[in-house]
Design an enzyme around this catalytic site. Structure first.
Site, short mmCIF file in Angstrom:
data_model
loop_
_atom_site.label_atom_id
_atom_site.label_comp_id
_atom_site.label_asym_id
_atom_site.label_seq_id
_atom_site.Cartn_x
_atom_site.Cartn_y
_atom_site.Cartn_z
N LYS A 28 9.72 45.25 62.98
CA LYS A 28 10.17 44.01 62.28
C LYS A 28 11.64 44.43 61.56
O LYS A 28 12.37 43.34 61.44
CB LYS A 28 9.25 43.69 61.03
CG LYS A 28 7.70 43.18 61.48
CD LYS A 28 6.86 42.81 60.49
CE LYS A 28 6.64 43.69 59.24
NZ LYS A 28 5.80 45.17 59.97
N THR A 41 14.09 46.23 62.78
CA THR A 41 15.18 46.15 63.85
C THR A 41 15.51 44.62 64.16
O THR A 41 16.53 44.33 64.30
CB THR A 41 14.77 46.76 65.07
OG1 THR A 41 13.55 46.15 65.41
CG2 THR A 41 14.65 48.20 64.53
N ARG A 52 13.64 45.40 51.94
CA ARG A 52 13.04 46.48 50.95
C ARG A 52 13.64 47.60 50.96
O ARG A 52 14.13 48.31 51.85
CB ARG A 52 11.52 46.79 51.16
CG ARG A 52 10.74 45.22 50.77
CD ARG A 52 9.42 45.53 51.27
NE ARG A 52 9.05 45.92 52.89
CZ ARG A 52 7.78 46.22 53.31
NH1 ARG A 52 6.74 46.70 52.63
NH2 ARG A 52 7.81 46.46 54.49
N LYS A 112 6.63 59.16 58.39
CA LYS A 112 7.14 57.74 58.61
C LYS A 112 8.52 57.68 58.99
O LYS A 112 9.35 57.00 60.02
CB LYS A 112 6.81 56.43 57.71
CG LYS A 112 7.15 55.19 58.25
CD LYS A 112 6.88 53.92 57.17
CE LYS A 112 7.19 52.68 57.76
NZ LYS A 112 8.78 52.42 57.67
N ALA A 157 2.58 47.07 50.33
CA ALA A 157 2.51 46.10 50.90
C ALA A 157 0.78 45.95 50.83
O ALA A 157 0.13 44.88 51.44
CB ALA A 157 2.69 45.99 52.35
N PHE A 198 3.66 45.02 56.75
CA PHE A 198 2.37 44.84 57.65
C PHE A 198 2.35 43.70 58.54
O PHE A 198 3.57 43.11 58.90
CB PHE A 198 1.22 45.14 56.91
CG PHE A 198 1.21 46.30 56.05
CD1 PHE A 198 1.51 47.45 56.49
CD2 PHE A 198 0.61 46.13 54.95
CE1 PHE A 198 1.52 48.73 55.78
CE2 PHE A 198 0.24 47.78 54.18
CZ PHE A 198 1.13 48.52 54.62
N PHE A 233 10.75 46.83 75.52
CA PHE A 233 11.06 48.26 75.81
C PHE A 233 11.53 48.58 77.39
O PHE A 233 10.81 47.67 77.97
CB PHE A 233 9.92 49.12 75.39
CG PHE A 233 9.84 49.20 73.83
CD1 PHE A 233 10.05 50.42 73.51
CD2 PHE A 233 9.13 48.19 73.25
CE1 PHE A 233 9.79 50.70 71.92
CE2 PHE A 233 9.04 48.35 71.77
CZ PHE A 233 9.54 49.49 71.24
N TRP A 280 17.83 46.45 69.95
CA TRP A 280 17.57 47.84 69.77
C TRP A 280 18.83 48.66 70.53
O TRP A 280 19.42 49.51 70.21
CB TRP A 280 16.19 48.35 69.86
CG TRP A 280 16.07 49.96 69.79
CD1 TRP A 280 15.86 50.62 68.51
CD2 TRP A 280 16.14 50.96 70.64
NE1 TRP A 280 15.89 51.87 68.53
CE2 TRP A 280 15.88 52.20 69.89
CE3 TRP A 280 16.17 50.96 71.91
CZ2 TRP A 280 15.87 53.44 70.49
CZ3 TRP A 280 16.24 52.18 72.65
CH2 TRP A 280 15.98 53.34 71.95
#
Length: 831
Positions: free
Chosen positions: A282, A284, A306, A317, A536, A567, A655, A684
């Site tokens: 999300k 990116t 955020r 993460k 979240a 999320f 991808f 990306w």
């Protein structure tokens, strides 16, 4: 004098500075201390340089020079001699005379060739008192003579007997008028500067490499613009930013008042399908979309993100600055301390926690009178209530201002909060993943006199103060929300707030800078606001209302503000609409729903993924059936979006392992399921260029009819609101409240908190309460184990199962790879 000038330079209420000083004080140091834009005398080097360069609009010309030029006409081909005319005025006159076609000469009174020059001059401009030994006979008959001096502007004259006082007075009066004209010009400029300004953004060029390097290598390879340059490009005024280093700046809330009449731009929310360990991207997409809009389609846009917690950054993460060629830079500054907002929240949160325990201790160990005498002490022979204590008296119905007039019963009511320790919900916080702080005991030292209780630490971003920062609409609103925070109940079952503890003002002081959004930039030099980062699950998981509001003003009516919900759409988006939009009053234009082929395969029944292990062939080889089966989750999230009446565009993060057939299948199913459009994205690997089609689809969708509506009315009972979310959003058959949850619902309703929105604290890994159930589970009963409240933030949060508010470190945390080069001071290993 210089100190006074510097003070006035920074005074936003002063638009111009005029100097009336003795001749001896007109030094270069004094003249150049005045800000060029406030220099109504036009004597600074900057203004003179602009005049010489021909930038007449940008410069302020010395009023005396303007007055002399106003009196002269038809100068073409004439010879003008400047005598005793030095300094900035003399230089300005030379420049202006030459521009009018005059042959300009200059000399001093004592110059040996003065007589010859005077005899050949058609115009003589005298800038200082004529010595007695220079006879009038030296001047050519019929020539024009104009005399001026610096004292003209202040009305002080000191000329020789031969001077023409009428002419001098004419120059003097005209110079005063010209100075007034400069003042008017300055004020007009200031008024114009307060209006909305078109962007003049210089985007940064990207040269994507293949294979794509690591995020930090990409970030380092791009040289960001200085943040003050970026601020100017997007129409921010100098006094509206507070610079932190070279690449970050706080933006002051005064901008909202300045641009209050400016129409808002379009408002776009990026949400996602139900998350998987494979990631959906999300952040990116958010960054890639604004890079595409601004750097490639020339449409003003702002990303509002955020601020990440440092806990996950050093845990498992990693960072949250986007990735690949769609990033916020510098990514290490984004992911670490930024501008200290989380530290301010930690300090404020823990001050309140300390106040709670200290108050219980002091009430336990002192009589009413002793407690009152310490709460309202005599200072310099005078005893008085503080402002926050007077407010408490009013809430108690005690309309007295003299501490000596309270009865014993009133003293007891005022001095004692009677906090029930078993009801304390306010926990200490730290911005580190530390599992051993999940349950602790406080008060074990002898000095705490036996007041021992069990408590816990939460991670800093789980603090209610973070949620308040994200939902506040002004400094006043934040202060009021901080005061309303309920930290416990008293022994009668009534709520005890931060305001009751007398700490509201102190919390606001600690948060006064944190409320200002932080300005950064993307890899392509487009603007980003980074502000707030509430959890979240137990909070709403969106960046701040204030960042969105400021950005919507800055982008202009045709611009776009793109923000992200945490999320999946069932959690982050639902809270965005029902909580954040209620607080802000803003209405979104479009939802961008992010998905990936491999995440959909997992929802279709693909095998579990282990972090660090190679992906199984189901995720790396074409499998159309698995994709089709998994699209049920995408379809469900589209349906959830449609509940709110907002157009949805699906962004498919592509991808290299995705086959064209798989990509086409997802886009086809998305459109058939009601999406306005579905677009494959390659930002990306390609930056904004890889999201141009997404940007075009978003622009079109934003022009569609918008029938936004909330999911439920706030007037409904708490249980009914929970039920609506569970059934309409999650697809549950019904809900089941534990006795403890029902008891809390009854308590909050009795206390007057029943009309708040609902913030469900549920696993993000499934639409249900069971993380292993992928796709679209049905027929389940949603268990509500407990119900809690963030009264300051303004929502009730039911707990579905257990919910950890303090992450732990894994066996191999990210910090193993993070290092600092002591020579270059470069951070290594962040991702």
């Amino acid at each position: 004098i210089v100190n006074e000038i510097l003070r006035l330079n920074e005074d936003p209420n002063v638009q111009g500075l005029a100097l009336d000083l003795p001749e001896s004080l007109y030094s270069s140091k004094v003249l150049n201390a005045v800000k060029p834009e406030k220099d109504v005398d036009g004597l600074s080097d900057v203004n003179l340089g602009r005049l010489v360069r021909g930038d007449a609009y940008d410069c302020l010309v010395p009023p005396t020079a303007c007055a002399v030029m106003e009196l002269l006409e038809d100068l073409g081909g004439k010879t003008v001699l400047l005598v005793g005319a030095g300094g900035a005025v003399g230089a300005a006159l030379q420049c202006m005379l030459q521009r009018e076609g005059a042959a300009t000469l200059s000399c001093r009174w004592k110059a040996p060739q003065l007589q010859t020059k005077l005899l050949h001059a058609d115009v003589v401009v005298v800038g200082s008192t004529k010595p007695d030994d220079v006879p009038g006979s030296w001047i050519k008959p019929g020539s024009t003579i104009i005399s001026y001096s610096r004292d003209l502007l202040s009305g002080k004259h000191n000329y020789g007997q031969q001077n023409n006082h009428a002419a001098e007075n004419a120059v003097g009066s005209l110079a005063i008028a010209m100075r007034m004209q400069n003042m008017v010009k300055n004020t007009e400029r200031w008024i114009q500067s307060q209006q909305y300004r078109k962007w003049d953004l210089r985007c940064l060029k990207l040269q994507p490499l293949s294979p794509v390097p690591s995020d930090i290598e990409i970030s380092r390879a791009q040289r960001p613009k200085a943040v003050d340059v970026l601020a100017k490009e997007i129409g921010l005024l100098t006094d509206e930013i507070e610079i932190y280093g070279q690449t970050k700046a706080k933006v002051r809330l005064s901008l909202l008042e300045r641009l209050k009449d400016q129409p808002d731009g379009k408002y776009v929310l990026v949400a996602g399908i139900t998350p998987t360990p494979l990631g959906e991207g999300k952040s990116t997409v958010t960054i890639g979309l604004v890079q595409a809009l601004t750097a490639h389609l020339n449409i003003n846009s702002f990303a509002c993100l955020r601020q990440p917690s440092q806990g996950p950054t050093f845990g498992v993460k990693g960072g949250a600055a986007g990735g690949g060629y769609a990033q916020v830079i510098p990514m290490e500054e984004f992911n670490l301390h930024l501008t200290g907002d989380i530290h301010a929240i930690t300090a404020a949160n823990n001050l309140l926690a300390a106040a709670i325990d200290a108050r219980i201790l002091h009430e336990n160990t002192q009589s009413d009178k002793a407690l009152y005498n310490r709460l309202v002490p005599v200072v310099n022979g005078v005893r008085g209530f503080s402002a926050i204590q007077l407010a408490r008296l009013r809430r108690l119905g005690i309309n007295k201002t003299d501490p000596g007039t309270l009865t014993e019963e009133e003293i007891s009511r005022f001095a004692r909060l009677d906090i029930d320790p078993s009801t304390i919900t306010w926990q200490r916080v730290v911005d580190t993943n530390d599992r051993f702080l999940r349950k602790i005991t406080v008060g074990q030292a002898n000095t705490e006199k036996g007041f021992v209780r069990q408590a816990q630490f939460d991670i800093a971003v789980a603090s209610e103060i973070m949620a308040i920062l994200a939902l506040a609409t002004s400094l006043q609103d934040m202060k009021e929300r901080l005061g309303k925070m309920v930290v416990a109940n008293d022994k009668k079952g009534e709520p005890v707030t931060a305001e009751d503890l007398g700490v509201t003002g102190a919390l606001a002081v600690l948060m006064k800078d944190a409320i200002k959004p932080t300005l950064m930039q993307t890899l392509e030099g487009t603007p980003v606001f980074v502000h707030a980062g509430p959890f979240a699950n137990i909070a709403h998981g969106n960046s701040s209302v204030l960042a969105d509001k400021i950005a919507l003003k800055l982008v202009g009516e045709k611009g776009f503000v793109v923000t992200e919900a945490g999320f999946g759409a069932d959690i982050g988006m639902e809270k965005f609409f029902n909580i954040k939009c209620r607080a802000s009053g803003l209405v979104p234009s479009v939802v961008v729903l992010v998905a990936t082929v491999r995440a959909l395969k997992m929802h279709g029944g693909g095998p579990n993924v282990t972090a660090g292990a190679p992906l199984k062939k189901e995720y790396t080889e074409e499998n159309l059936q698995l994709v089709a089966d998994g699209c049920c989750n995408l379809q469900k999230q589209i349906q959830i979006t449609q509940l709110f009446g907002i157009p949805v565009v699906v962004a498919l993060n592509v991808f290299k392992t995705d086959s064209p057939a798989e990509v086409d299948l997802v886009c086809k199913i998305a459109k058939q399921s009601g999406a306005f459009d579905a677009v494959p994205c390659n930002h990306w690997s390609a930056g904004g260029r890889g999201a141009v089609k997404l940007a075009q689809a978003v622009e079109k969708a934003a022009n569609q009819k918008n029938s936004f509506k909330y999911l439920y009315s706030l007037e409904l009972p708490i249980v009914e609101k929970i039920q609506i979310i569970a059934q309409k959003v999650y697809g549950a058959q019904d809900i089941e409240l534990s006795p403890a949850a029902q008891s809390q619902v009854d308590c909050y309703t009795r206390q007057g908190f029943g009309n708040l929105p609902i913030c469900m604290a549920k696993t993000h890994l499934s639409l249900s309460h069971q993380p292993e159930r992928k796709g679209v589970p049905t027929g389940f009963i949603l268990p509500i184990s407990d119900v809690r409240a963030s009264i300051g933030a303004g929502f009730i949060y039911p707990l579905v199962g257990t919910m950890s508010t303090m992450p732990g470190l894994p066996t191999r945390p990210c910090f193993y790879d993070i290092d600092l080069d002591p020579v270059t001071e470069q951070v290594k290993g962040l991702f």
